[in-house]
Scaffold this motif. Structure first.
Motif, mmCIF file in Angstrom:
data_model
loop_
_atom_site.group_PDB
_atom_site.id
_atom_site.type_symbol
_atom_site.label_atom_id
_atom_site.label_comp_id
_atom_site.label_asym_id
_atom_site.label_seq_id
_atom_site.Cartn_x
_atom_site.Cartn_y
_atom_site.Cartn_z
ATOM 1 N N ARG A 146 0.746 -1.069 0.028
ATOM 2 C CA ARG A 146 -0.022 0.178 -0.018
ATOM 3 C C ARG A 146 0.832 1.203 -0.008
ATOM 4 N NH1 ARG A 146 -4.060 1.989 4.915
ATOM 5 N NH2 ARG A 146 -1.841 2.070 5.791
ATOM 6 N N ASN A 147 1.999 1.349 0.624
ATOM 7 C CA ASN A 147 2.819 2.283 0.709
ATOM 8 C C ASN A 147 3.604 2.611 -0.790
ATOM 9 O OD1 ASN A 147 2.237 2.405 3.344
ATOM 10 N ND2 ASN A 147 4.218 2.362 4.271
ATOM 11 N N TRP A 148 3.867 1.554 -1.299
ATOM 12 C CA TRP A 148 4.664 1.327 -2.478
ATOM 13 C C TRP A 148 3.775 2.234 -3.559
ATOM 14 C CZ3 TRP A 148 3.483 -2.415 -6.400
ATOM 15 C CH2 TRP A 148 4.116 -2.390 -7.695
ATOM 16 N N ARG A 149 2.352 1.882 -3.484
ATOM 17 C CA ARG A 149 1.478 2.135 -4.474
ATOM 18 C C ARG A 149 1.110 3.572 -4.320
ATOM 19 N NH1 ARG A 149 -3.613 -1.204 -5.633
ATOM 20 N NH2 ARG A 149 -3.727 0.339 -7.282
ATOM 21 N N SER A 150 1.226 4.269 -3.050
ATOM 22 C CA SER A 150 0.838 5.538 -2.836
ATOM 23 C C SER A 150 2.074 6.649 -3.272
ATOM 24 C CB SER A 150 0.672 5.623 -1.293
ATOM 25 O OG SER A 150 0.351 7.186 -0.854
ATOM 26 N N SER A 151 1.460 7.576 -3.838
ATOM 27 C CA SER A 151 2.370 8.748 -4.419
ATOM 28 C C SER A 151 2.814 9.687 -3.227
ATOM 29 C CB SER A 151 1.972 9.583 -5.308
ATOM 30 O OG SER A 151 0.419 10.144 -4.930
ATOM 31 N N GLN A 152 2.086 9.434 -1.952
ATOM 32 C CA GLN A 152 2.361 10.584 -0.867
ATOM 33 C C GLN A 152 3.562 9.975 0.039
ATOM 34 O OE1 GLN A 152 -1.574 10.317 0.914
ATOM 35 N NE2 GLN A 152 -2.403 11.788 -0.597
ATOM 36 N N ILE A 153 3.870 9.049 0.014
ATOM 37 C CA ILE A 153 4.966 8.228 0.924
ATOM 38 C C ILE A 153 6.234 9.193 0.601
ATOM 39 C CG2 ILE A 153 6.413 6.385 1.408
ATOM 40 C CD1 ILE A 153 3.704 6.132 2.213
#
Length: 360
Positions: A70-77
């Motif tokens: 989920r973190n990998w797919r998020s552009s906000q990390i």
């Protein structure tokens, strides 16, 4: 920002719910290990207990991998998507390796030093170290001299432990001690023509010592006197034949030569994992995003403890069966990786939302 965008940014589960669920899973695993994992010496753990430990580990690492993805797919990390891709793949491959190892040990009844599950465990270390290397070296670290000294000391200790485990020899099985008075008669007893095997001699000595009989004059005994006692001794128990299929036994023999290089690979990776965890712990001790990386460092420490214990138990202890209490640190490792991923996602999301409000 529209209301639709705001609703899409809202996660399905809040970070508080995820953290509480992870902690509950870790506590449940600890209670399970404590209540059912302690057995008397020589007692075999039941199958349902081994299945339970495998389920606790599998669920912990599967959830951790999903949270990392989920973190990998998020552009906000903020910390970088590649970091969480590496850690997530490491968690997922460990999940697959754990399932295959459980099938190999519990389903097929094999206790090979090398199994097909090692293929996934190797990938676990490769991707996990790749992700943690990115987390450490993707930014400039300003470590003080004492912090560098701590890292060097931890590395030296880790290398020393690895060398000790790699050169250790299994403990010898305890043997029964014979009383000197009866042992002195052994030479005379063996000198009797036609006397049977030495195992029967040891049994006679041990029985006489236990019952506190006076020393026998074995040399004066005739065949008619000792033959009935020898015949009454039970035959040594033979180990039951393996029920595993031939393809599994053949594969086990083919993988046997990989035992030594794989052991060194695991020990080296454990040392690197220990050093990276220490670096993360010291580098991210303070700051806004320190909570998530402290969890990741603690997860790496837990994985190291469980790995070193398993290596020690399978090398030093005789007839060790998986499921010992220190193996609960594998569950702790998966739980802490999941908590770290959830905290990172929450902190990154709040940071981006705060920045959007300031720009507005």
């Amino acid at each position: 920002m529209s209301s639709a965008d705001k609703s899409s940014d809202k996660p399905f589960l809040s970070v508080q719910t995820i953290v509480l669920a992870e902690i509950g899973w870790a506590v449940s695993a600890l209670l399970f290990f404590l209540l059912f994992g302690v057995t008397a010496q020589g007692e075999v753990r039941p199958l349902w207990y081994s299945l339970g430990t495998s389920i606790f580990e599998a669920v912990a690492f599967l959830v951790a991998s999903l949270l990392c993805f989920r973190n990998w797919r998020s552009s906000q990390i903020v910390s970088g998507r590649g970091v969480w891709l590496g850690i997530g793949l490491g968690m997922f491959f460990y999940f697959l390796g754990n399932l295959l190892f459980s099938y190999w040990e519990l389903g097929l009844g094999l206790e090979a030093a090398v199994s097909p599950a090692d293929f996934f465990f190797v990938l676990t270390y490769v991707f996990l170290l790749w992700g943690m290397f990115q987390a450490v070296f993707s930014r400039r670290l300003n470590l003080e001299l004492w912090q560098k000294g701590v890292i060097v000391a931890i590395a030296i200790v880790g290398i020393a432990i690895a060398i000790l485990l790699s050169t250790a020899k299994p403990a010898e099985q305890p043997t029964a001690r014979l009383d000197l008075g009866y042992a002195a008669e052994a030479s005379a007893l063996k000198a009797i023509p036609g006397f049977p095997l030495e195992g029967s001699v040891r049994t006679l000595f041990s029985t006489a010592q236990t019952l506190e009989f006076p020393a026998f004059n074995f040399a004066a005994m005739t065949e008619s006197s000792w033959a009935p006692m020898v015949a009454a001794q039970p035959a040594p128990a033979e180990s039951p034949p393996s029920q595993a299929p031939e393809w599994a036994i053949g594969l086990e023999q083919q993988l046997k030569p990989l035992e030594l290089p794989l052991n060194w690979f695991y020990l080296l990776c454990d040392v690197l994992l220990l050093v990276l965890a220490t670096t993360l712990l010291l580098a991210f001790w303070g700051g806004r995003f320190s909570q998530s990386w402290r969890m990741i460092a603690a997860a790496a420490f837990s994985l190291y403890i469980a790995d070193i214990w398993f290596k020690y138990a399978t090398t030093i202890l005789t007839d060790y069966k998986s499921g010992g209490l220190p193996e609960v640190f594998w569950v702790f490792s998966g739980v802490l990786f999941g908590i770290g991923a959830a905290l990172e996602y929450d902190l990154s999301s709040r940071s981006r939302r705060a920045g959007s409000r300031r720009r507005a």
